[in-house]
Motif scaffolding. Structure first.
Motif, PDB file in Angstrom:
ATOM      1  N   HIS A  30       0.831  -1.199   0.000  1.00 54.57           N
ATOM      2  CA  HIS A  30       0.000   0.000   0.000  1.00 54.57           C
ATOM      3  C   HIS A  30       0.869   1.254   0.000  1.00 54.57           C
ATOM      4  CE1 HIS A  30      -3.175   2.805   0.982  1.00 54.57           C
ATOM      5  NE2 HIS A  30      -2.440   3.258   1.976  1.00 54.57           N
ATOM      6  N   THR A  33       2.390   1.886  -3.382  1.00 60.07           N
ATOM      7  CA  THR A  33       1.537   2.183  -4.538  1.00 60.07           C
ATOM      8  C   THR A  33       0.585   3.350  -4.315  1.00 60.07           C
ATOM      9  OG1 THR A  33       0.001   0.500  -3.768  1.00 60.07           O
ATOM     10  CG2 THR A  33       1.550  -0.167  -5.487  1.00 60.07           C
ATOM     11  N   ARG A  36       0.843   6.526  -6.508  1.00 63.16           N
ATOM     12  CA  ARG A  36       0.541   6.292  -7.911  1.00 63.16           C
ATOM     13  C   ARG A  36      -0.951   6.065  -8.136  1.00 63.16           C
ATOM     14  NH1 ARG A  36       4.177   4.341 -12.475  1.00 63.16           N
ATOM     15  NH2 ARG A  36       2.546   4.059 -14.000  1.00 63.16           N
ATOM     16  N   ILE A  37      -1.599   5.382  -7.189  1.00 63.24           N
ATOM     17  CA  ILE A  37      -3.034   5.140  -7.321  1.00 63.24           C
ATOM     18  C   ILE A  37      -3.799   6.457  -7.266  1.00 63.24           C
ATOM     19  CG2 ILE A  37      -5.031   4.106  -6.163  1.00 63.24           C
ATOM     20  CD1 ILE A  37      -3.210   1.762  -5.394  1.00 63.24           C
ATOM     21  N   ASN A  40      -3.408   8.227 -10.469  1.00 59.96           N
ATOM     22  CA  ASN A  40      -4.259   7.606 -11.493  1.00 59.96           C
ATOM     23  C   ASN A  40      -5.686   8.116 -11.411  1.00 59.96           C
ATOM     24  OD1 ASN A  40      -2.328   6.036 -12.655  1.00 59.96           O
ATOM     25  ND2 ASN A  40      -2.765   4.222 -11.437  1.00 59.96           N
ATOM     26  N   HIS A  41      -6.202   8.183 -10.164  1.00 58.54           N
ATOM     27  CA  HIS A  41      -7.584   8.637  -9.979  1.00 58.54           C
ATOM     28  C   HIS A  41      -7.746  10.068 -10.469  1.00 58.54           C
ATOM     29  CE1 HIS A  41      -9.533   5.298  -8.007  1.00 58.54           C
ATOM     30  NE2 HIS A  41      -8.424   5.073  -7.333  1.00 58.54           N
ATOM     31  N   ARG A  44      -7.530  10.294 -14.297  1.00 61.97           N
ATOM     32  CA  ARG A  44      -8.725   9.783 -14.944  1.00 61.97           C
ATOM     33  C   ARG A  44      -9.869  10.773 -14.835  1.00 61.97           C
ATOM     34  NH1 ARG A  44     -11.897   5.457 -16.428  1.00 61.97           N
ATOM     35  NH2 ARG A  44     -13.882   5.551 -15.369  1.00 61.97           N
ATOM     36  N   ARG A  47      -9.282  13.668 -17.112  1.00 61.13           N
ATOM     37  CA  ARG A  47      -9.551  13.285 -18.499  1.00 61.13           C
ATOM     38  C   ARG A  47     -11.031  13.364 -18.806  1.00 61.13           C
ATOM     39  NH1 ARG A  47      -5.904   9.244 -18.379  1.00 61.13           N
ATOM     40  NH2 ARG A  47      -7.462   7.622 -18.092  1.00 61.13           N
ATOM     41  N   THR A 132     -28.302  -2.542 -20.132  1.00 55.65           N
ATOM     42  CA  THR A 132     -28.078  -3.752 -20.932  1.00 55.65           C
ATOM     43  C   THR A 132     -27.113  -3.496 -22.090  1.00 55.65           C
ATOM     44  OG1 THR A 132     -30.416  -4.086 -20.543  1.00 55.65           O
ATOM     45  CG2 THR A 132     -29.308  -5.661 -22.001  1.00 55.65           C
ATOM     46  N   PRO A 133     -26.031  -4.296 -22.193  1.00 57.46           N
ATOM     47  CA  PRO A 133     -25.126  -4.126 -23.328  1.00 57.46           C
ATOM     48  C   PRO A 133     -25.886  -4.354 -24.631  1.00 57.46           C
ATOM     49  CG  PRO A 133     -24.212  -5.643 -21.701  1.00 57.46           C
ATOM     50  CD  PRO A 133     -25.619  -5.371 -21.291  1.00 57.46           C
ATOM     51  N   LEU A 135     -28.255  -2.702 -25.899  1.00 58.65           N
ATOM     52  CA  LEU A 135     -29.552  -2.019 -25.968  1.00 58.65           C
ATOM     53  C   LEU A 135     -29.460  -0.643 -25.320  1.00 58.65           C
ATOM     54  CD1 LEU A 135     -31.995  -4.949 -25.099  1.00 58.65           C
ATOM     55  CD2 LEU A 135     -31.672  -3.882 -27.319  1.00 58.65           C
TER      56      LEU A 135
END
Lengths: 217, 229
Positions: A30, A33, A36-37, A40-41, A44, A47, A132-133, A135
């Motif tokens: 922990h 990392t 870096r975590i 990343n958040h 993102r 973005r 639903t993928p 639809l």
């Protein structure tokens, strides 16, 4: 009796030792990392915000110029909703409201609704859903262009009657085989616009929340 | 350990005792994340790393851990390893981590890992245990990949889509579009597609096994003294 006690103590000590070793390993990972975590958040998030408010439109620290507001009736959730403010040379440019469509076909649909200071929509993105993928997932900008129907709309364009899917007499397309999903999104975007109209001044004036409080969410 | 017993371990993991096709363990992640090849590969590799690490650790400590506390100790080891892997994936393969989501922590509950710790690693030295973990993991990954390829090609008409999540910029060139303007086949993408696909793969394995057994029979038959097995 004595030996039994001894056996039990040894077993307990062994178990404790492994618990300490295991937790230690997780703690070390922990520590190695965490930074870096968190980065990343943030990357993102920035973005997805920049998809709506492009970097040239603002000069403030968009991620940290954030407040939270709570309004179950107009923002679709009883939890605090995040609002980011974009400014250029100190002047309000736009807000991005992380509102929710609570009544999707398969639960809540999480949105980013970007509204210019004049009340027109910069754009809408769906950032979380379980529709639903194939639809209902056409609301996802990576699957279809549907979500761009909202670009440049406002409370007067169309008028209140038009803020519905075509089947309900409005102006927005529904999908073949899936009406509930687009209906929920149209309703939520409309409500977010109404919320913005009512609270516009507070939204821009409220001081941003401290960064540490945000990182722990 | 002799070479032949290593070959036995490898054959067991990849085929004869394959965790997904024969032991039918770890179905939850197997069925849930195999809608694309890259998802399958991500989860397969994470499971393999867990299997190797847990088998190795369990084998090293097998003489110290008393039988009555071995299960909680194994659970502790597996949970710690998986949490560490989850953190590392979150840090270095963030996008893939977001897609695999809940299924990374769920590796803890993949029974094939516990099964290997208990039935193999706790009774064997380090090297055979590592080999067993590696090839059980690869056997599992192999089935995930075949199922992923089956579902992705039928469901989306592509192979290796979103490979950039795993291989960076290089991955963008790896995507193969099998059919242009493919409309998609929903059944393959949804959970029933996973069950049907896995069923077909198991059936195929059984057909192959039976055919080989028959071939073996006909080879020994001319000798006249075939045992009725």
């Amino acid at each position: 009796m004595h030996t039994l006690m001894r056996q039990m103590l040894i077993s307990a000590a062994l178990l404790g030792l492994f618990a300490v070793l295991g937790t230690g390993m997780v703690a070390v990972t922990h520590e190695a990392t965490a930074e870096r975590i968190a980065a990343n958040h943030r990357a993102r998030l920035l973005r997805s915000l920049h998809l709506l408010v492009t970097p040239d439109m603002h000069d403030n620290d968009l991620i940290n110029d954030m407040i939270t507001v709570t309004d179950p009736e107009w923002l679709g959730t009883d939890k605090p909703v995040r609002v980011w403010r974009a400014r250029k040379q100190g002047k309000p440019v736009a807000v991005i409201i992380n509102s929710v469509a609570p009544d999707g076909y398969n639960g809540r649909i999480e949105l980013l609704v970007a509204i210019r200071a004049d009340g027109t929509l910069l754009g809408v993105r769906v950032v979380g859903h379980q529709e639903t993928p194939g639809l209902g997932d056409a609301i996802d900008a990576s699957k279809s262009d549907w979500v761009h129907e909202f670009d440049n709309r406002s409370l007067n364009n169309p008028d209140k009657k038009g803020w519905k899917v075509k089947r309900d007499g409005g102006v927005f397309d529904q999908f073949t085989g899936a009406t509930i999903t687009p209906r929920a999104v149209v309703k939520a975007v409309y409500k977010t616009l109404v919320y913005f109209e009512k609270h516009q001044d507070e939204l821009f004036q409220q001081p941003a929340r401290p960064v540490e409080a945000i990182q722990h969410e | 350990m002799s070479n032949s017993s290593y070959r036995h371990i490898i054959n067991d993991g990849l085929w004869h005792n394959n965790p997904a096709l024969v032991q039918i363990l770890g179905l939850c992640p197997l069925l849930a994340v195999t809608n694309t090849v890259i998802n399958a590969l991500g989860l397969g590799l994470a499971t393999t790393v867990t299997l190797v690490a847990s088998n190795g650790t369990v084998s090293l400590i097998r003489r110290w851990v008393r039988p009555e506390i071995r299960i909680p100790v194994f659970v502790l080891i597996i949970a710690s390893i998986v949490t560490a892997i989850e953190l590392v994936m979150n840090a270095f393969f963030h996008e893939l981590y977001l897609i695999l989501g809940i299924f990374i922590p769920l590796i803890v509950t993949n029974c094939s890992i516990m099964a290997r710790a208990e039935s193999f690693a706790s009774k064997n030295p380090l090297l055979p245990s590592l080999t067993d973990g590696l090839f059980m993991g690869l056997g599992f990954t192999g089935v995930l990949l075949v199922l992923g390829a089956l579902r992705e090609s039928l469901g989306f008409g592509t192979l290796l889509a979103h490979a950039d999540l795993m291989f960076g910029e290089l991955g963008k060139a790896m995507t193969v579009t099998l059919w242009e303007n493919y409309r998609g086949y929903l059944l393959a993408v949804l959970p029933p597609g996973a069950f049907l696909g896995l069923g077909l793969i198991i059936a195929l394995k059984n057909v192959i096994d039976r055919r080989q057994a028959r071939k073996a029979e006909t080879v020994t038959a001319p000798g006249g003294e075939t045992a009725t097995a």
